[in-house]
Design a protein around this motif. Structure first.
Motif, short mmCIF file in Angstrom:
data_model
loop_
_atom_site.label_atom_id
_atom_site.label_comp_id
_atom_site.label_asym_id
_atom_site.label_seq_id
_atom_site.Cartn_x
_atom_site.Cartn_y
_atom_site.Cartn_z
N SER A 133 -23.54 4.67 2.71
CA SER A 133 -23.25 3.24 2.70
C SER A 133 -22.65 2.79 4.03
O SER A 133 -23.00 1.73 4.56
CB SER A 133 -22.29 2.90 1.56
N GLU A 134 -21.75 3.60 4.57
CA GLU A 134 -21.14 3.26 5.85
C GLU A 134 -22.17 3.25 6.96
O GLU A 134 -22.15 2.40 7.84
CB GLU A 134 -20.02 4.26 6.17
N ALA A 135 -23.10 4.20 6.91
CA ALA A 135 -24.16 4.24 7.92
C ALA A 135 -25.11 3.06 7.76
O ALA A 135 -25.57 2.48 8.75
CB ALA A 135 -24.93 5.55 7.80
N ALA A 136 -25.43 2.70 6.50
CA ALA A 136 -26.33 1.58 6.27
C ALA A 136 -25.73 0.26 6.74
O ALA A 136 -26.47 -0.65 7.16
CB ALA A 136 -26.67 1.49 4.79
N ASN A 137 -24.41 0.14 6.71
CA ASN A 137 -23.74 -1.09 7.14
C ASN A 137 -23.43 -1.11 8.63
O ASN A 137 -22.84 -2.08 9.12
CB ASN A 137 -22.44 -1.27 6.35
N ASP A 138 -23.81 -0.06 9.34
CA ASP A 138 -23.54 0.03 10.77
C ASP A 138 -24.55 -0.84 11.53
O ASP A 138 -25.75 -0.57 11.50
CB ASP A 138 -23.66 1.49 11.22
N GLU A 150 -30.22 -1.88 16.82
CA GLU A 150 -30.32 -2.08 18.26
C GLU A 150 -31.60 -1.47 18.81
O GLU A 150 -32.08 -0.44 18.32
CB GLU A 150 -29.11 -1.46 18.96
N GLY A 151 -32.15 -2.12 19.83
CA GLY A 151 -33.31 -1.58 20.52
C GLY A 151 -34.64 -1.79 19.84
O GLY A 151 -35.64 -1.17 20.23
N VAL A 152 -34.70 -2.64 18.83
CA VAL A 152 -35.97 -2.87 18.12
C VAL A 152 -36.81 -3.87 18.92
O VAL A 152 -36.44 -5.03 19.07
CB VAL A 152 -35.72 -3.40 16.70
N GLN A 153 -37.95 -3.42 19.41
CA GLN A 153 -38.85 -4.28 20.17
C GLN A 153 -40.17 -4.54 19.44
O GLN A 153 -40.80 -5.57 19.67
CB GLN A 153 -39.15 -3.64 21.54
N VAL A 154 -40.57 -3.60 18.60
CA VAL A 154 -41.79 -3.76 17.80
C VAL A 154 -41.37 -3.65 16.33
O VAL A 154 -40.84 -2.62 15.91
CB VAL A 154 -42.84 -2.71 18.14
N LEU A 155 -41.62 -4.70 15.57
CA LEU A 155 -41.16 -4.77 14.19
C LEU A 155 -42.35 -4.89 13.24
O LEU A 155 -43.20 -5.75 13.41
CB LEU A 155 -40.24 -5.99 14.02
N GLY A 156 -42.39 -3.99 12.26
CA GLY A 156 -43.44 -4.04 11.25
C GLY A 156 -42.87 -4.45 9.90
O GLY A 156 -41.68 -4.26 9.63
N VAL A 157 -43.72 -4.99 9.05
CA VAL A 157 -43.29 -5.42 7.72
C VAL A 157 -44.41 -5.11 6.72
O VAL A 157 -45.60 -5.20 7.03
CB VAL A 157 -42.96 -6.93 7.70
#
Length: 346
Positions: free
Chosen positions: A61-66, A71-78
């Motif tokens: 949970s702590e990692a998911a909320n970090d 950061e660094g996302v330039q190409v985003l898929g959905v």
């Protein structure tokens, strides 16, 4: 003299005691890379499911909320997928929208960023809005399947990003058009669904293969089926159109592929075969996102589909999930969505 120990005390203390940091780190690693289950790991550690999960869950949970994960996302898929097959009134929406980082170089493979309930443009739009201006400005390319809701969200929130329609789904649309024509002609000529021995039914699988991959025997089967009835020419034309659409992505240079794609967008909508004309109108409506493939070095949603495959495998190994929060954390972990956070490194 016989000593009696109250049930649930001495004999069960070892099952509920806190785990060491080393044990938690080992359990997270097994979940991440080895396809392990909580029950299996609890058995190896000599503890219970609840004890193990209660100590692993806060770390995840702590990692998911970090926020550093984004950061660094330039190409985003959905893409969308189903996380359960129960009554939505008891377990919530079946459909989830998943966002995937497809940026090349930063991470060795695609990684899941988040899962949100619902399959709609609003679900994607709200998620993008929550990420903030800095995140949205960094996104240069947004890939998607041919779903208008996601396209509207990209146009609204990622104004500076290039929207790219996934190549696989474009080819899939062509194959679906061929199947539709084949089924219609089958009904019109024989009056029933495909059966063993029917010419068109016999080539249903061959029609889905690339023409450059056909063996001489398969080519003969196609030619015989097309010549079996005058009305079968519609299936032949649809097949050739679908193959031309597939060839768009196999040209030696992006310029030649783009030129062929533009020709198909112009010609297919006027085809007298209704299924092919419908395909052409769909491509014309998605023209900009279709042609963007050739301007983005072949950006596609393939990594997103690969992440979906890992999610399906994880759900199968766990025999399904009842709790969405647990599902969310576990899927983020196994698909690399938490690798960028220092919290999972312990």
């Amino acid at each position: 003299m016989i000593l009696t120990v109250p049930l649930g005390t001495a004999y069960t203390d070892h099952l509920t005691r806190p785990l060491s940091t080393r044990a938690i780190r080992w359990a997270i690693g097994q979940l991440r890379r080895e396809g392990a289950t909580i029950q299996g790991l609890a058995r190896q550690l000599g503890t219970t499911w609840n004890t193990l999960w209660s100590q692993v869950r806060p770390v995840l949970s702590e990692a998911a909320n970090d926020p550093s994960r984004f950061e660094g996302v330039q190409v985003l898929g959905v893409d969308e997928h189903l996380w359960h097959h129960r009554d939505p009134r008891r377990r919530g929406p079946k459909e989830l929208t998943g966002m995937v980082d497809l940026t090349r170089g930063t991470h060795p493979t695609a990684r899941l960023l988040d899962l949100v309930p619902g399959r709609s443009g609003k679900a994607y739009r709200d998620w993008l809005d929550e990420r903030g201006d800095e995140f949205r400005k960094r996104v240069e390319i947004a890939t998607l399947d041919p779903f208008q809701g996601y396209k509207n969200a990209i146009d609204d929130q990622l104004e500076d990003a290039t929207c790219v329609l996934d190549a696989f789904h474009i080819v899939k649309l062509g194959g679906a058009a061929v199947d539709d024509v084949r089924r219609r002609i089958q009904q019109e000529t024989l009056g029933h669904r495909g059966r063993k021995g029917d010419p068109l039914y016999g080539i249903r699988h061959v029609l889905r293969a690339g023409r450059e991959r056909l063996s001489p025997r398969q080519q003969t089967r196609l030619a015989s089926a097309f010549a079996a009835h005058p009305d079968h020419v519609a299936v032949e034309v649809a097949y050739q159109c679908a193959q031309d659409l597939r060839d768009v992505f196999h040209q030696p240079t992006p310029a030649r592929g783009r030129r062929l794609a533009e020709q198909l967008i112009e010609k297919l909508p006027s085809c007298p075969i209704p299924e092919v004309a419908r395909l052409g109108k769909t491509l014309r409506r998605w023209r900009t996102a279709f042609l963007a493939y050739f301007d983005t070095n072949g950006a596609s949603n393939g990594g997103t589909e690969a992440v979906n495959g890992i999610i399906e495998l994880g759900r199968c190994i766990a025999r399904g999930f009842r709790n969405f929060e647990h599902y969310h954390l576990r899927m983020l972990l196994i698909t690399g969505g938490l690798d960028a956070s220092p919290h999972t490194q312990l």
